[in-house]
Design an enzyme around this catalytic site. Structure first.
Site, PDB file in Angstrom:
ATOM      1  N   ASN A   9       3.530  -7.750   7.468  1.00 39.57           N
ATOM      2  CA  ASN A   9       2.219  -8.000   6.873  1.00 39.57           C
ATOM      3  C   ASN A   9       2.191  -9.484   6.534  1.00 39.57           C
ATOM      4  O   ASN A   9       2.804  -9.912   5.570  1.00 39.57           O
ATOM      5  CB  ASN A   9       2.043  -7.139   5.612  1.00 39.57           C
ATOM      6  CG  ASN A   9       0.774  -7.482   4.853  1.00 39.57           C
ATOM      7  OD1 ASN A   9      -0.088  -8.202   5.362  1.00 39.57           O
ATOM      8  ND2 ASN A   9       0.646  -6.966   3.638  1.00 39.57           N
ATOM      9  N   LYS A  11      -0.223 -11.263   5.541  1.00 36.50           N
ATOM     10  CA  LYS A  11      -1.148 -11.604   4.447  1.00 36.50           C
ATOM     11  C   LYS A  11      -1.994 -12.827   4.835  1.00 36.50           C
ATOM     12  O   LYS A  11      -2.334 -12.975   5.999  1.00 36.50           O
ATOM     13  CB  LYS A  11      -0.375 -11.808   3.140  1.00 36.50           C
ATOM     14  CG  LYS A  11       0.557 -10.626   2.854  1.00 36.50           C
ATOM     15  CD  LYS A  11       1.076 -10.556   1.463  1.00 36.50           C
ATOM     16  CE  LYS A  11       1.933  -9.317   1.302  1.00 36.50           C
ATOM     17  NZ  LYS A  11       2.404  -9.116  -0.051  1.00 36.50           N
ATOM     18  N   HIS A  94      -4.224  -1.929   1.071  1.00 39.25           N
ATOM     19  CA  HIS A  94      -3.098  -2.638   0.463  1.00 39.25           C
ATOM     20  C   HIS A  94      -3.420  -2.898  -1.013  1.00 39.25           C
ATOM     21  O   HIS A  94      -4.581  -3.122  -1.368  1.00 39.25           O
ATOM     22  CB  HIS A  94      -2.856  -3.958   1.211  1.00 39.25           C
ATOM     23  CG  HIS A  94      -1.586  -4.631   0.786  1.00 39.25           C
ATOM     24  ND1 HIS A  94      -1.504  -5.370  -0.365  1.00 39.25           N
ATOM     25  CD2 HIS A  94      -0.350  -4.647   1.340  1.00 39.25           C
ATOM     26  CE1 HIS A  94      -0.249  -5.819  -0.490  1.00 39.25           C
ATOM     27  NE2 HIS A  94       0.471  -5.399   0.530  1.00 39.25           N
ATOM     28  N   GLU A  96      -3.134  -5.414  -2.775  1.00 39.78           N
ATOM     29  CA  GLU A  96      -3.834  -6.688  -3.005  1.00 39.78           C
ATOM     30  C   GLU A  96      -5.327  -6.539  -2.730  1.00 39.78           C
ATOM     31  O   GLU A  96      -6.162  -7.150  -3.399  1.00 39.78           O
ATOM     32  CB  GLU A  96      -3.206  -7.792  -2.136  1.00 39.78           C
ATOM     33  CG  GLU A  96      -1.832  -8.194  -2.674  1.00 39.78           C
ATOM     34  CD  GLU A  96      -0.858  -8.693  -1.632  1.00 39.78           C
ATOM     35  OE1 GLU A  96      -1.276  -9.029  -0.514  1.00 39.78           O
ATOM     36  OE2 GLU A  96       0.352  -8.733  -1.949  1.00 39.78           O
ATOM     37  N   GLY A 172       6.419  -8.819  -3.388  1.00 41.54           N
ATOM     38  CA  GLY A 172       6.482 -10.273  -3.560  1.00 41.54           C
ATOM     39  C   GLY A 172       7.276 -10.721  -4.775  1.00 41.54           C
ATOM     40  O   GLY A 172       7.226 -11.889  -5.162  1.00 41.54           O
ATOM     41  N   SER A 212       9.369  -6.297  -1.108  1.00 43.07           N
ATOM     42  CA  SER A 212      10.575  -7.128  -1.110  1.00 43.07           C
ATOM     43  C   SER A 212      11.675  -6.630  -0.174  1.00 43.07           C
ATOM     44  O   SER A 212      12.860  -6.797  -0.472  1.00 43.07           O
ATOM     45  CB  SER A 212      11.107  -7.294  -2.533  1.00 43.07           C
ATOM     46  OG  SER A 212      10.160  -7.971  -3.340  1.00 43.07           O
TER      47      SER A 212
HETATM   48  P1  PGA Z   1       6.760  -8.332   0.292  1.00 45.37           P
HETATM   49  O1  PGA Z   1       5.318  -7.722   0.616  1.00 45.37           O
HETATM   50  O2  PGA Z   1       7.687  -7.846   1.365  1.00 45.37           O
HETATM   51  O3  PGA Z   1       6.561  -9.819   0.323  1.00 45.37           O
HETATM   52  O4  PGA Z   1       7.149  -7.834  -1.068  1.00 45.37           O
HETATM   53  C1  PGA Z   1       5.175  -6.422   1.097  1.00 45.37           C
HETATM   54  C2  PGA Z   1       3.716  -6.083   1.255  1.00 45.37           C
HETATM   55  O5  PGA Z   1       2.910  -6.459   0.404  1.00 45.37           O
HETATM   56  O6  PGA Z   1       3.327  -5.435   2.252  1.00 45.37           O
END
Ligand code: PGA
Length: 249
Positions: A9, A11, A94, A96, A172, A212
């Site tokens: 992803n 983003k 998601h 976000e 994140g 993460s």
């Molecule tokens: P991250 O994000 O691996 O940076 O924690 C995962 C995601 O939001 O899909």
């Protein structure tokens, strides 16, 4: 036996020219026929990304999609715009998007139905906040998200769906869930799908863990019986993504 699916992803990262450069760099690193590999990229990167992955094992996914066919929805992307260029997957709901763009379980459900209508595989995100985890309501919360996301989705469609379990506190933050924590929720999601549909659907659906994920945490997470791969943010933009995709080598 479910085939693992490991999706990046991206983003809101990488311009179209940077995207092509990154894909060229990652192409040889993510070769692994044992798993489905998907790069979910920003809307403006989709066209060059689809072109750049031709002839490889990589599929391209979108990070969002609207639930209407066309019309006066300024700034949105319609499902047939994605299928027209060869996009196979779309991330839906998601955390976000839920937090910053007011997406709800109801809009997630509308988008999931629309994606299936167009033959696009939705990667349906769910996940609890730290407060919800600390209050002991994680499983109840996730079951609610899943039940609404799958409203009016048929069993045949659900079998093709991908669910990404992403605890918000792990996204994140570098604070990856333990494999036991991730497995507990992924198993509960599978049980919930079994209740809504049947055993065969529960066995077929693929459930990812996200939050993460790194080259060091991936092997243990992906070895869990109910974890069928990962949705990877930060680490999907680095050569490390190759190690995550080849977690079994
Ligand atoms: P991250 O994000 O691996 O940076 O924690 C995962 C995601 O939001 O899909």
């Amino acid at each position: 036996m479910r085939k693992k699916i490991i999706a990046g992803n991206w983003k809101m990262n990488k311009t179209p020219s940077e995207a092509v450069k990154l894909i060229e760099e990652l192409k040889p690193l993510v070769a692994n026929d044992d798993v489905d590999v998907v790069f979910c990229v920003p809307a403006i990167d989709l066209v060059p990304a689809v072109e750049a992955v031709k002839g490889t094992n990589i599929q391209i996914g979108a990070e969002n999609m609207y639930y209407q066919e066309s019309g006066a929805y300024t700034g949105e992307i319609a499902p047939n715009m994605l299928t027209d260029i060869g996009v196979k997957y779309v991330i839906i709901g998601h955390s976000e998007r839920r937090e910053y763009f007011a997406e709800t379980d109801e809009t997630v459900n509308k988008k999931v139905l629309k994606a299936f209508e167009h033959g696009i595989t939705p990667i349906i995100c769910c996940g609890e906040s730290l407060t919800q985890r600390e209050q002991g309501i994680t499983i109840d919360w996730i079951r609610q998200q899943i039940k609404i996301a799958f409203l009016n989705v048929t069993a045949d469609q659900a079998k093709e769906a991908v669910i990404a379990y992403e605890p918000i506190w792990a996204i994140g933050t570098g604070k990856v869930a333990t494999s036991a924590q991730a497995e507990e929720v992924c198993a509960a999601i599978r049980a919930c799908i079994g209740e809504i549909y049947d055993e065969a659907t529960a066995e077929a659906i693929r459930i990812q863990y996200g939050g993460s994920v790194s080259a060091s945490s991936a092997p243990e997470l992906f070895a869990m019986p109910d974890i069928d791969g990962g949705l990877v943010g930060g680490a999907s933009l680095k050569p490390d993504f190759g190690k995550i995709v080849n977690y079994n080598k």
